[in-house]
Design a protein around this motif. Structure first.
Motif, mmCIF file in Angstrom:
data_model
loop_
_atom_site.group_PDB
_atom_site.id
_atom_site.type_symbol
_atom_site.label_atom_id
_atom_site.label_comp_id
_atom_site.label_asym_id
_atom_site.label_seq_id
_atom_site.Cartn_x
_atom_site.Cartn_y
_atom_site.Cartn_z
ATOM 1 N N CYS A 156 0.857 -1.202 -0.052
ATOM 2 C CA CYS A 156 0.008 -0.063 0.265
ATOM 3 C C CYS A 156 0.969 1.256 0.140
ATOM 4 O O CYS A 156 1.695 1.338 0.985
ATOM 5 N N ILE A 267 -2.633 -1.700 -3.109
ATOM 6 C CA ILE A 267 -3.242 -0.446 -3.010
ATOM 7 C C ILE A 267 -2.688 0.922 -3.346
ATOM 8 O O ILE A 267 -1.603 1.077 -2.569
ATOM 9 N N SER A 269 -2.767 4.714 -2.415
ATOM 10 C CA SER A 269 -3.907 5.761 -1.599
ATOM 11 C C SER A 269 -3.503 6.993 -2.358
ATOM 12 O O SER A 269 -2.302 7.752 -2.303
ATOM 13 N N LYS A 318 -7.434 3.858 -3.712
ATOM 14 C CA LYS A 318 -8.199 4.367 -2.617
ATOM 15 C C LYS A 318 -8.249 5.865 -2.939
ATOM 16 O O LYS A 318 -7.392 6.725 -2.981
ATOM 17 N N GLY A 376 -11.912 4.189 -7.641
ATOM 18 C CA GLY A 376 -12.099 3.406 -6.266
ATOM 19 C C GLY A 376 -13.283 2.378 -5.837
ATOM 20 O O GLY A 376 -14.237 2.807 -5.334
ATOM 21 N N THR A 379 -12.105 0.241 -2.304
ATOM 22 C CA THR A 379 -11.188 0.937 -1.335
ATOM 23 C C THR A 379 -11.825 2.380 -1.496
ATOM 24 O O THR A 379 -10.927 3.288 -1.986
ATOM 25 N N ARG A 380 -13.094 2.709 -0.941
ATOM 26 C CA ARG A 380 -13.521 4.002 -1.374
ATOM 27 C C ARG A 380 -13.073 4.782 -0.039
ATOM 28 O O ARG A 380 -13.651 4.290 1.486
ATOM 29 N N SER A 381 -12.625 6.012 0.014
ATOM 30 C CA SER A 381 -12.354 6.723 1.294
ATOM 31 C C SER A 381 -13.444 7.548 1.492
ATOM 32 O O SER A 381 -13.810 8.370 0.526
ATOM 33 N N VAL A 398 -13.359 3.091 3.443
ATOM 34 C CA VAL A 398 -11.937 2.782 4.237
ATOM 35 C C VAL A 398 -11.925 4.416 5.043
ATOM 36 O O VAL A 398 -12.224 5.445 4.370
#
Length: 654
Positions: A156, A267, A269, A318, A376, A379-381, A398
């Motif tokens: 990540c 991942i 970010s 993400k 995303g 892994t949706r922020s 997330v």
């Protein structure tokens, strides 16, 4: 952090033992072989099995290269020198071969990881502000930083994206063009020159496509035929003196290194500070550079998290989640022309005029465009509003929390926090005040079930060492202890009030280590004088504190620190020291969870003032093997070395 560099492992029957081992190590090996300090029974059986397997493999290879034996030939019996034990003593060469092999390591290899659980059931090897090469204030940004962490097992990474600077982009393009023009001298029309091309504005782009009947609109990112003629997004630590690097170059570096050492998912970010036009370029670059590696966006709601096995070779984005716009009438399709879209965006009046009736409420425009948000998938922020918020039960959400915010929630909602992290992804990262790139204590956060504990890999401190202990040899994804996982392959609804301390059995540990000798110890960074090296060994045991289980305030707020149990040997001299069997005893250590407890070895140079680090190792307690073992050491940069530390380990749990 790094792949270990092994010491010489040639078949020792063809080598002189004295040339393969330091005098101090060889002295201790002889005392073990002569039964003065016998191997524990379990390790003796392991040695016998090792020798037997070596003999079988040698016989098999010999048979493959020789003519078939006659049926009249007598069976071959193993000769005396193939036996591990003779007359009560251990064969010295077999013992030496065994101890330098993986079977003789102090760290047990990981069993094959079950990769069938949802991704929330794993700890994930993670990096914070990956692009930086040093401190958070004025260090360089580099694509090599991404290559480095990915090759070391990171799964990540973080990319902070800002608007590109047109002037710097033009200069870079001109420099690259200048390098090539003497070879090819292509004719470049002035209309395509970077000096005459402006970044596209909203009116230059096609409108996002829409469809009727309540279906999702699928935004189409703007495409440019020329990448050299525009400002492109850049990567840097905002509002600091850190140097920038091109977003495109970062994406290329990630593509080249992401799946070299592991095919398990990566991942990415994204911390997006770029404007909407630059975000369109981000989408274009991502889709071009990572083509075939991305998880495909879907118009349906995410109902479950997939497993790592389902995501092999994939990059997960993400990024902040933006709910897709929906249209409710056919008239909306006709109304959604470029001219109407520009008029709508520049006016606060209603659209209910001669263009038709559109019964859609105008929403506050998000800072993230839909086409970027759509990348995303799993892994949706989401912005953290609380563990009882509606977002906290969305399967693919997330939450990203700073260490300070996390500690506050630990104290106010500890059981709920632990329960949440059984089923849903959470990311924790170091406080912004850590300008030297120091780290939090990742074990504190892992024990709360946090999957993504992002660390500053730029700083080799206790946090990074514990991270190595957790993920060494794992491919970057470690299955949580059974009691820390969600139920089944789906997601649990609601939360529980089960305390962290009640979720898993805690045991009492007694651990002792005899520090025997070192071999080929690396020197501290910048030191090239072995005769002045005065090494000593520090052993530190990192365990769970009572405050972690009860929700009380944790001393230091979760910052990286020394272990709770410590030992320091006497100083020796040189790179091949004899420590004489000094004993470290950690007796009756309470409330231990093997999978989340770590033993750290540090070799330091005894000096006036600060004692520089020379070498180190970190081993998770459930992977720590008993008996006479070699601890393979990393150097002060975190790279593999030829350094070995011979120890005898005794471990019991009750």
């Amino acid at each position: 952090m790094s792949t270990h560099t092994s010491p010489p492992t040639e078949h020792l029957s063809t080598l002189s033992l004295s040339s393969s081992f330091s005098p101090a190590v060889l002295t201790h090996l002889k005392s073990i072989a002569n039964n003065e300090h016998p191997l524990p029974p379990s390790q003796l059986r392991e040695l016998q099995s090792f020798v037997s397997n070596r003999r079988d493999n040698a016989n098999s290879q010999s048979q493959d290269t020789q003519a078939p034996a006659s049926s009249h030939d007598p069976p071959k019996l193993p000769s005396r020198h193939h036996e591990a034990i003779s007359n009560g003593s251990v064969d010295l060469k077999h013992l030496a071969e065994y101890l330098v092999s993986p079977e003789g390591d102090a760290m047990m290899p990981l069993a094959d990881t079950d990769l069938s659980y949802p991704i929330s059931n794993y700890f994930i090897n993670s990096s914070h502000n990956t692009y930086l090469t040093g401190n958070q204030l004025y260090s360089e940004s580099s694509t090599e930083a991404y290559t480095n962490v990915l090759l070391r097992g990171c799964r990540c990474i973080e990319i902070d994206v800002w608007d590109g600077d047109a002037s710097s982009t033009i200069l870079e393009a001109e420099e690259k063009s200048e390098e090539k023009k003497h070879k090819h001298r292509p004719h470049i029309p002035r209309t395509l020159s970077s000096h005459h091309r402006k970044p596209a504005s909203e009116k230059d782009r096609p409108a996002a496509s829409s469809s009727a009947g309540g279906t999702l609109s699928l935004p189409t990112p703007w495409q440019s035929a020329s990448t050299a003629a525009r400002a492109e997004p850049r990567v840097l630590h905002g509002y600091t003196l850190t140097k920038e690097v091109s977003f495109r170059e970062v994406c290329v570096a990630v593509r080249e290194a992401a799946f070299v050492t592991s095919d398990l998912p990566v991942i990415v970010s994204l911390e997006v500070h770029a404007g909407r036009e630059q975000q369109e370029i981000m989408v274009e670059i991502i889709e071009q550079t990572w083509k075939g590696m991305l998880v495909k966006p879907t118009s349906s709601e995410c109902e479950r998290l997939p497993s790592p096995a389902e995501l092999r070779g994939k990059i997960l984005i993400k990024v902040k989640y933006v709910a897709p716009e929906r249209v409710t009438t056919k008239a909306a399709v006709k109304a959604a022309t470029p001219s109407m879209r520009r008029k709508h965006s520049s006016s606060s009046s209603s659209d209910s005029d001669n263009q038709g009736s559109v019964e859609a409420k105008e929403k506050k425009k998000s800072s993230i465009i839909e086409s970027l948000s759509a990348l995303g998938v799993y892994t949706r922020s989401y912005h953290f509003k609380g563990l009882a918020s509606s977002e906290a039960s969305v399967p693919c959400h997330v939450f990203s929390l700073s260490e300070k915010k996390f500690m506050a929630i630990h104290e106010s909602h500890g059981p709920t926090l632990f329960s949440h992290n059984r089923n849903y992804l959470m990311r924790a990262y170091p406080a912004g005040t850590r300008i030297t790139s120091s780290n939090l204590d990742p074990a504190v956060f892992w024990r709360k079930g946090v999957q993504i504990v992002a660390l500053n890999w730029q700083k080799l401190d206790a946090g990074v060492m514990l991270n190595e202990g957790m993920f060494a040899g794992s491919g970057g994804w470690v299955l949580k202890p059974k009691e820390y996982r969600g139920h089944g392959q789906g997601q649990r609804s609601g939360v529980s009030n089960e305390l962290q301390g009640d979720a898993i059995a805690h045991k009492t540990l007694s651990l002792s280590m005899e520090i025997l000798a070192g071999q080929e110890l690396p020197l501290p960074i910048g030191d090239d004088k072995p005769h002045g090296f005065q090494p000593y060994v520090k052993c530190e045991l990192h365990i769970e504190q009572p405050e972690e289980r009860t929700g009380a305030s944790i001393e230091g707020g979760g910052r990286s620190k020394d272990g709770e149990y410590k030992f320091r040997s006497k100083s020796s001299r040189g790179v091949e020291p004899n420590f004489g069997g000094e004993k470290a005893d950690f007796a009756n250590v309470p409330a231990v969870v093997e999978e989340l407890t770590f033993l750290r070895f540090k070799i330091q140079d005894h000096e006036f003032g600060k004692d520089d680090l020379a070498a180190w190792a970190c081993i998770r307690l459930d992977r720590l093997k008993e008996g006479y073992r070699f601890v393979r050491l990393l150097d002060a940069n975190g790279d593999g070395s030829r350094g070995l530390l011979l120890v005898k380990i005794t471990k019991s749990l009750s």
